[in-house]
Design an enzyme around this catalytic site. Sequence first.
Site, PDB file in Angstrom:
ATOM      1  N   CYS A   1       2.217  -4.394 -12.907  1.00  0.00           N
ATOM      2  CA  CYS A   1       0.810  -3.972 -13.021  1.00  0.00           C
ATOM      3  C   CYS A   1       0.440  -3.498 -14.428  1.00  0.00           C
ATOM      4  CB  CYS A   1       0.498  -2.878 -12.003  1.00  0.00           C
ATOM      5  SG  CYS A   1       0.728  -3.452 -10.320  1.00  0.00           S
TER       6      CYS A   1
ATOM      7  N   HIS B   1      -6.146   0.502 -14.407  1.00  0.00           N
ATOM      8  CA  HIS B   1      -5.547  -0.424 -13.446  1.00  0.00           C
ATOM      9  C   HIS B   1      -6.133  -0.114 -12.075  1.00  0.00           C
ATOM     10  CE1 HIS B   1      -2.909  -2.710 -11.036  1.00  0.00           C
ATOM     11  NE2 HIS B   1      -2.194  -1.689 -10.612  1.00  0.00           N
TER      12      HIS B   1
ATOM     13  N   ASN C   1      -5.718  -4.745  -5.534  1.00  0.00           N
ATOM     14  CA  ASN C   1      -4.799  -4.588  -6.661  1.00  0.00           C
ATOM     15  C   ASN C   1      -4.301  -5.976  -7.075  1.00  0.00           C
ATOM     16  OD1 ASN C   1      -2.658  -4.118  -8.370  1.00  0.00           O
ATOM     17  ND2 ASN C   1      -1.729  -2.509  -7.118  1.00  0.00           N
TER      18      ASN C   1
HETATM   19  O1  UT7 Z   1      -0.107  -1.213  -8.737  1.00  0.00           O
HETATM   20  C1  UT7 Z   1       1.105  -0.518  -8.782  1.00  0.00           C
HETATM   21  C2  UT7 Z   1       0.928   0.853  -8.385  1.00  0.00           C
HETATM   22  N1  UT7 Z   1       0.761   0.956  -6.958  1.00  0.00           N
HETATM   23  C3  UT7 Z   1       0.102   1.995  -6.505  1.00  0.00           C
HETATM   24  O2  UT7 Z   1      -0.416   2.734  -7.304  1.00  0.00           O
HETATM   25  C4  UT7 Z   1       0.083   2.298  -5.026  1.00  0.00           C
HETATM   26  C5  UT7 Z   1       0.327   3.771  -4.845  1.00  0.00           C
HETATM   27  N2  UT7 Z   1       0.320   4.231  -3.471  1.00  0.00           N
HETATM   28  C6  UT7 Z   1      -0.826   4.246  -2.736  1.00  0.00           C
HETATM   29  O3  UT7 Z   1      -1.860   3.790  -3.179  1.00  0.00           O
HETATM   30  C7  UT7 Z   1      -0.778   4.898  -1.377  1.00  0.00           C
HETATM   31  O4  UT7 Z   1       0.436   5.590  -1.219  1.00  0.00           O
HETATM   32  C8  UT7 Z   1      -0.958   3.892  -0.201  1.00  0.00           C
HETATM   33  C9  UT7 Z   1      -2.372   3.378  -0.185  1.00  0.00           C
HETATM   34  C10 UT7 Z   1       0.030   2.755  -0.348  1.00  0.00           C
HETATM   35  C11 UT7 Z   1      -0.694   4.612   1.137  1.00  0.00           C
HETATM   36  O5  UT7 Z   1      -1.551   5.728   1.272  1.00  0.00           O
HETATM   37  P1  UT7 Z   1      -0.970   7.136   1.730  1.00  0.00           P
HETATM   38  O6  UT7 Z   1      -2.108   8.046   1.855  1.00  0.00           O
HETATM   39  O7  UT7 Z   1       0.125   7.504   0.756  1.00  0.00           O
HETATM   40  O8  UT7 Z   1      -0.408   6.811   3.167  1.00  0.00           O
HETATM   41  P2  UT7 Z   1       1.077   7.008   3.721  1.00  0.00           P
HETATM   42  O9  UT7 Z   1       2.022   6.025   3.101  1.00  0.00           O
HETATM   43  O10 UT7 Z   1       1.418   8.454   3.629  1.00  0.00           O
HETATM   44  O11 UT7 Z   1       0.868   6.636   5.233  1.00  0.00           O
HETATM   45  C12 UT7 Z   1       0.063   7.430   6.101  1.00  0.00           C
HETATM   46  C13 UT7 Z   1       0.059   6.785   7.469  1.00  0.00           C
HETATM   47  C14 UT7 Z   1       1.440   6.425   7.989  1.00  0.00           C
HETATM   48  O12 UT7 Z   1       1.448   6.672   9.379  1.00  0.00           O
HETATM   49  P3  UT7 Z   1       2.141   7.988   9.960  1.00  0.00           P
HETATM   50  O13 UT7 Z   1       3.563   7.926   9.542  1.00  0.00           O
HETATM   51  O14 UT7 Z   1       1.381   9.127   9.358  1.00  0.00           O
HETATM   52  O15 UT7 Z   1       1.930   7.833  11.443  1.00  0.00           O
HETATM   53  C15 UT7 Z   1       1.537   4.936   7.743  1.00  0.00           C
HETATM   54  O16 UT7 Z   1       2.414   4.305   8.651  1.00  0.00           O
HETATM   55  O17 UT7 Z   1      -0.673   5.547   7.419  1.00  0.00           O
HETATM   56  C16 UT7 Z   1       0.124   4.500   7.990  1.00  0.00           C
HETATM   57  N3  UT7 Z   1      -0.219   3.245   7.350  1.00  0.00           N
HETATM   58  C17 UT7 Z   1      -1.241   2.475   7.734  1.00  0.00           C
HETATM   59  N4  UT7 Z   1      -2.149   2.601   8.720  1.00  0.00           N
HETATM   60  C18 UT7 Z   1      -3.080   1.652   8.860  1.00  0.00           C
HETATM   61  C19 UT7 Z   1       0.370   2.663   6.290  1.00  0.00           C
HETATM   62  N5  UT7 Z   1      -0.252   1.511   5.969  1.00  0.00           N
HETATM   63  C20 UT7 Z   1      -1.259   1.376   6.865  1.00  0.00           C
HETATM   64  C21 UT7 Z   1      -2.261   0.400   7.053  1.00  0.00           C
HETATM   65  N6  UT7 Z   1      -3.147   0.586   8.047  1.00  0.00           N
HETATM   66  N7  UT7 Z   1      -2.365  -0.679   6.253  1.00  0.00           N
END
Ligand code: UT7
Length: 319
Positions: free
Chosen positions: A113, A246, A276
């Site tokens: 990225c 980004h 992204n």
């Molecule tokens: O380009 C390179 C750099 N990349 C980035 O900058 C990405 C950085 N990370 C992020 O943007 C975020 O961490 C994400 C968008 C990937 C995830 O958001 P989050 O607020 O950190 O969510 P999380 O990983 O803590 O997940 C929260 C919940 C989980 O469920 P439980 O364990 O709380 O029951 C996940 O299983 O959301 C669930 N979850 C989803 N639910 C619905 C994860 N993906 C999804 C989904 N739809 N697509």
Amino acid sequence: MHSKIISAGHYLPEKALSNKELESLVDTSDEWIRQRTGIEKRHIAAEDEKTSDMAVKAAEMALKNAGLKGSDIDAVILGTTTPDRTFPATAVTVQDKIGMGDHGFGMDVQAVCSGFIYALSVADNFIKAGQIKRALVIGAEKFSNLLNWDDRTTCVLFGDGAGAVIIEATEDANTGILSTHLHSEGAQRDILCTDGGAGSTKTTGHVTMNGQEVFRHAVSRMSEVVAEALKANNITANDIDWLIPHQANKRIIDSTAKKMKLPPEKIVLTVQDHGNTSAASIPLAFSTAWNDGRVKKNDLILMEAMGGGLTWGAALIRI
Ligand code: UT7
């Protein structure tokens, strides 16, 4: 000798995939994706549409806008993580298709990225060294090919596309690329990576990511590199006309902007429409703002990115 941006172009595949459509592919919801990332849709390349096809379209738009031909370009520096083939570099296909013949050279840069910031820095340094006069700097990705479409934690985040800028030599030290800042920390390579590669599994693999960890690093590393770029140029965030970050997650962008005390009107935001697009995200956003007239002569622009590696970087540019 310095380099300045003289043109920009971009390309998005025809197919736009909405969050609603994703609901039928994986256990997700439009609401979750919007709230956690700000993404509303992303573009997905056609089966037979390659990274080089998108790069060529972005390059052609940039060339047309500048009134230049391929043979006016001395180097194609292309940031990508999704090359058409393991080799040769995708940049040489672009070199051929835009009509450069055997003039100059083409090379790919791999920083995921952060790929566009790295490519821009490489091209800028070739110009500063006096080795070339004009370069096409491209970020192009068919990231959809790296996704595991059963993994809802990654497949909803990414999209395909390409963006390009043309930079050329200038003796005016007050304009153009004022500084670039590149960093990496290999110890963090496993938190955002593919689970395959030509030199290990003989496959390309799929993206795997520890989202929360990457989020944490993104917020701190991008703030650090923004501060570094401002300090190196003896300016404050107030002097910035446009932040072109980004486009991974609106929450990360908002957090960087908040730390800089930058109002939302000064941020070019495309994550809602593009998702992204990895190395393509900054040039896609830049070209959008350049071509709709938001970016104007004398504007001061700060670009910043973080990606797998971990890699991160920034570029400060006076238009
Ligand atoms: O380009 C390179 C750099 N990349 C980035 O900058 C990405 C950085 N990370 C992020 O943007 C975020 O961490 C994400 C968008 C990937 C995830 O958001 P989050 O607020 O950190 O969510 P999380 O990983 O803590 O997940 C929260 C919940 C989980 O469920 P439980 O364990 O709380 O029951 C996940 O299983 O959301 C669930 N979850 C989803 N639910 C619905 C994860 N993906 C999804 C989904 N739809 N697509």
